[in-house]
Scaffold this active site. Structure first.
Site, PDB file in Angstrom:
ATOM      1  N   LYS A   1      69.707  -4.073  85.813  1.00 30.30           N
ATOM      2  CA  LYS A   1      69.971  -2.951  86.734  1.00 30.30           C
ATOM      3  C   LYS A   1      69.515  -3.313  88.151  1.00 30.30           C
ATOM      4  CE  LYS A   1      66.821  -0.075  87.330  1.00 30.30           C
ATOM      5  NZ  LYS A   1      65.921   0.705  88.142  1.00 30.30           N
TER       6      LYS A   1
ATOM      7  N   LYS B   1      61.531  -4.071  97.357  1.00 23.49           N
ATOM      8  CA  LYS B   1      61.562  -4.164  95.887  1.00 23.49           C
ATOM      9  C   LYS B   1      62.685  -5.106  95.434  1.00 23.49           C
ATOM     10  CE  LYS B   1      61.016  -3.192  91.496  1.00 23.49           C
ATOM     11  NZ  LYS B   1      59.880  -3.329  90.628  1.00 23.49           N
TER      12      LYS B   1
HETATM   13  P1  NAP Z   1      61.885   5.125  81.363  1.00 25.02           P
HETATM   14  O1  NAP Z   1      60.739   4.941  80.476  1.00 25.02           O
HETATM   15  O2  NAP Z   1      63.279   4.911  80.847  1.00 25.02           O
HETATM   16  O3  NAP Z   1      61.746   6.592  82.023  1.00 25.02           O
HETATM   17  C1  NAP Z   1      62.701   7.164  82.853  1.00 25.02           C
HETATM   18  C2  NAP Z   1      62.479   8.659  82.826  1.00 25.02           C
HETATM   19  O4  NAP Z   1      63.434   9.278  83.696  1.00 25.02           O
HETATM   20  C3  NAP Z   1      62.696   9.262  81.429  1.00 25.02           C
HETATM   21  O5  NAP Z   1      61.651  10.174  81.168  1.00 25.02           O
HETATM   22  C4  NAP Z   1      64.045   9.962  81.550  1.00 25.02           C
HETATM   23  O6  NAP Z   1      64.145  11.118  80.780  1.00 25.02           O
HETATM   24  C5  NAP Z   1      64.065  10.345  83.008  1.00 25.02           C
HETATM   25  N1  NAP Z   1      65.455  10.434  83.490  1.00 25.02           N
HETATM   26  C6  NAP Z   1      66.347   9.408  83.586  1.00 25.02           C
HETATM   27  N2  NAP Z   1      67.507   9.866  84.068  1.00 25.02           N
HETATM   28  C7  NAP Z   1      67.338  11.186  84.297  1.00 25.02           C
HETATM   29  C8  NAP Z   1      68.189  12.210  84.796  1.00 25.02           C
HETATM   30  N3  NAP Z   1      69.443  11.928  85.172  1.00 25.02           N
HETATM   31  N4  NAP Z   1      67.689  13.459  84.866  1.00 25.02           N
HETATM   32  C9  NAP Z   1      66.416  13.735  84.472  1.00 25.02           C
HETATM   33  N5  NAP Z   1      65.556  12.809  84.005  1.00 25.02           N
HETATM   34  C10 NAP Z   1      66.018  11.556  83.910  1.00 25.02           C
HETATM   35  O7  NAP Z   1      61.791   4.155  82.651  1.00 25.02           O
HETATM   36  P2  NAP Z   1      60.471   3.625  83.375  1.00 25.02           P
HETATM   37  O8  NAP Z   1      60.109   2.299  82.804  1.00 25.02           O
HETATM   38  O9  NAP Z   1      59.473   4.723  83.462  1.00 25.02           O
HETATM   39  O10 NAP Z   1      61.088   3.299  84.832  1.00 25.02           O
HETATM   40  C11 NAP Z   1      61.254   4.293  85.829  1.00 25.02           C
HETATM   41  C12 NAP Z   1      61.642   3.582  87.128  1.00 25.02           C
HETATM   42  O11 NAP Z   1      60.607   2.655  87.505  1.00 25.02           O
HETATM   43  C13 NAP Z   1      62.922   2.746  87.016  1.00 25.02           C
HETATM   44  O12 NAP Z   1      63.662   2.842  88.215  1.00 25.02           O
HETATM   45  C14 NAP Z   1      62.404   1.316  86.790  1.00 25.02           C
HETATM   46  O13 NAP Z   1      63.312   0.329  87.223  1.00 25.02           O
HETATM   47  C15 NAP Z   1      61.152   1.355  87.654  1.00 25.02           C
HETATM   48  N6  NAP Z   1      60.118   0.373  87.261  1.00 25.02           N
HETATM   49  C16 NAP Z   1      59.802   0.166  85.941  1.00 25.02           C
HETATM   50  C17 NAP Z   1      58.834  -0.776  85.614  1.00 25.02           C
HETATM   51  C18 NAP Z   1      58.475  -1.056  84.170  1.00 25.02           C
HETATM   52  O14 NAP Z   1      57.793  -2.060  83.911  1.00 25.02           O
HETATM   53  N7  NAP Z   1      58.834  -0.212  83.222  1.00 25.02           N
HETATM   54  C19 NAP Z   1      58.182  -1.502  86.621  1.00 25.02           C
HETATM   55  C20 NAP Z   1      58.487  -1.232  87.959  1.00 25.02           C
HETATM   56  C21 NAP Z   1      59.466  -0.308  88.266  1.00 25.02           C
HETATM   57  P3  NAP Z   1      64.329  11.045  79.159  1.00 25.02           P
HETATM   58  O15 NAP Z   1      62.924  10.776  78.658  1.00 25.02           O
HETATM   59  O16 NAP Z   1      64.863  12.357  78.808  1.00 25.02           O
HETATM   60  O17 NAP Z   1      65.269   9.890  78.909  1.00 25.02           O
END
Ligand code: NAP
Length: 293
Positions: A238, A170
């Site tokens: 990040k 990744k």
């Molecule tokens: P997001 O929308 O910010 O969702 C992250 C989720 O994790 C939220 O529901 C958050 O809860 C929860 N969370 C974060 N910290 C936490 C903790 N300490 N304890 C409990 N829950 C926690 O992010 P996302 O876009 O889904 O991305 C998730 C992962 O996939 C990341 O590592 C990102 O880099 C990766 N990713 C993202 C994409 C993209 O296009 N978005 C593509 C590939 C990979 P709350 O709702 O309460 O904040």
């Protein structure tokens, strides 16, 4: 199969819905109770803690933000480790540090729990359409056990190597994406400064060796000066921080990646955190007095 899923954000929610669609039984936990409501309505069981969700199943998926978040969800108060049974598999699909991943896998193994790192690419569109690319690190036998679950969420599923290898793949993905965004931004600015139509230049380049998905998708965003995400700059920063930190640990020079990291930092510092990371173009333009309104 029975699957626990912790982290119900932009990526996690559609991934859970696809697991349901494929007929799996899903126990979900989100730190905000309201994030579980639409998934309960879709037939998932809402759990009050990560430990509770982990206690119900043998496959426990984590999809949260960054390395400290994964550590907290697995090892913190009411974390996965307090519910998971020996023989269970923790599958971390977040994008985090490969070094920390190897440490987490060792700590879990001492408790009789296996781990796979399985970060994804393909964005929210890939998560919704179940077409994610999934890069997996861990034992081959454990990968084989979890593969049917991956197949409900993704298309290009590759077992890359041992624990941490998925996160390394990744990070490689993010290096190529970031450096190519920089190259496309510089090329299109070069065209414009020469009085040549950058849209025509993009068309001309698309058919040759310089053609790429980044030139196509991100190049279009740059031409349109329209940076609705997509992939947010703060998440790309990040990920590049993971790349640079790992390079530092290894004594490895990555001058191209380091340069783009500086442009991502500048974009963050000028209010671009929530813009698509193709907005690196704005920094390239500013450096040469080529800003557009
Ligand atoms: P997001 O929308 O910010 O969702 C992250 C989720 O994790 C939220 O529901 C958050 O809860 C929860 N969370 C974060 N910290 C936490 C903790 N300490 N304890 C409990 N829950 C926690 O992010 P996302 O876009 O889904 O991305 C998730 C992962 O996939 C990341 O590592 C990102 O880099 C990766 N990713 C993202 C994409 C993209 O296009 N978005 C593509 C590939 C990979 P709350 O709702 O309460 O904040």
């Amino acid at each position: 199969m029975n699957v626990a899923f912790i982290g119900l954000g932009i990526m996690g929610k559609p991934m859970v819905l696809n697991l349901r669609k494929a007929g799996h039984t899903v126990f979900v936990h989100g730190r905000r109770t309201e994030s579980m409501t639409p998934l309960s309505e879709a037939g998932c069981t809402a759990c009050q803690s990560a430990a509770e969700a982990a206690s119900k199943t043998e496959i426990i998926i984590v999809m949260v933000s960054d390395t400290p978040d994964v550590e907290q969800v697995i090892f913190g108060d009411n974390g996965v480790i307090h519910g998971a049974r020996p023989g269970a598999v923790v599958v971390d699909m977040s994008t985090i540090s490969p070094t920390a991943t190897r440490r987490f896998a060792e700590t879990l193994r001492a408790r009789g729990i296996e781990m796979l790192d399985a970060p994804v690419s393909g964005g929210d569109v890939g998560a919704i359409n179940a077409t994610l690319s999934i890069m997996v690190g861990g034992k081959p036998g454990v990968f084989a056990r979890v593969k049917p679950v991956f197949e409900a969420m993704g298309k290009n599923i590759v077992h890359v190597g041992d624990n941490g290898a998925g996160q390394v793949a990744k990070a490689c993905n993010q290096i190529v994406v970031a450096v190519t965004i920089e190259a496309v931004a510089e090329a299109l600015t070069f065209a414009r400064k020469n009085g040549v139509d950058p849209a025509k230049v993009r068309d001309a380049l698309m058919g040759g060796f310089a053609g790429s998905r980044i030139l196509e998708v991100h190049g279009k965003r740059m031409l349109d000066n329209e940076y609705t995400p997509g992939f947010r700059t703060r998440l790309h920063q990040k990920d590049m921080n993971i790349v640079m930190q790992t390079a530092k640990e290894l004594g490895l020079a990555l001058p191209g990646a380091a340069l783009v990291m500086q442009h991502l930092n500048a974009l963050m510092g000028t209010g671009g955190a929530e813009l698509d990371s193709a907005a690196v173009m704005k920094i390239v333009e500013r450096e040469s007095g080529m800003e557009r309104p």
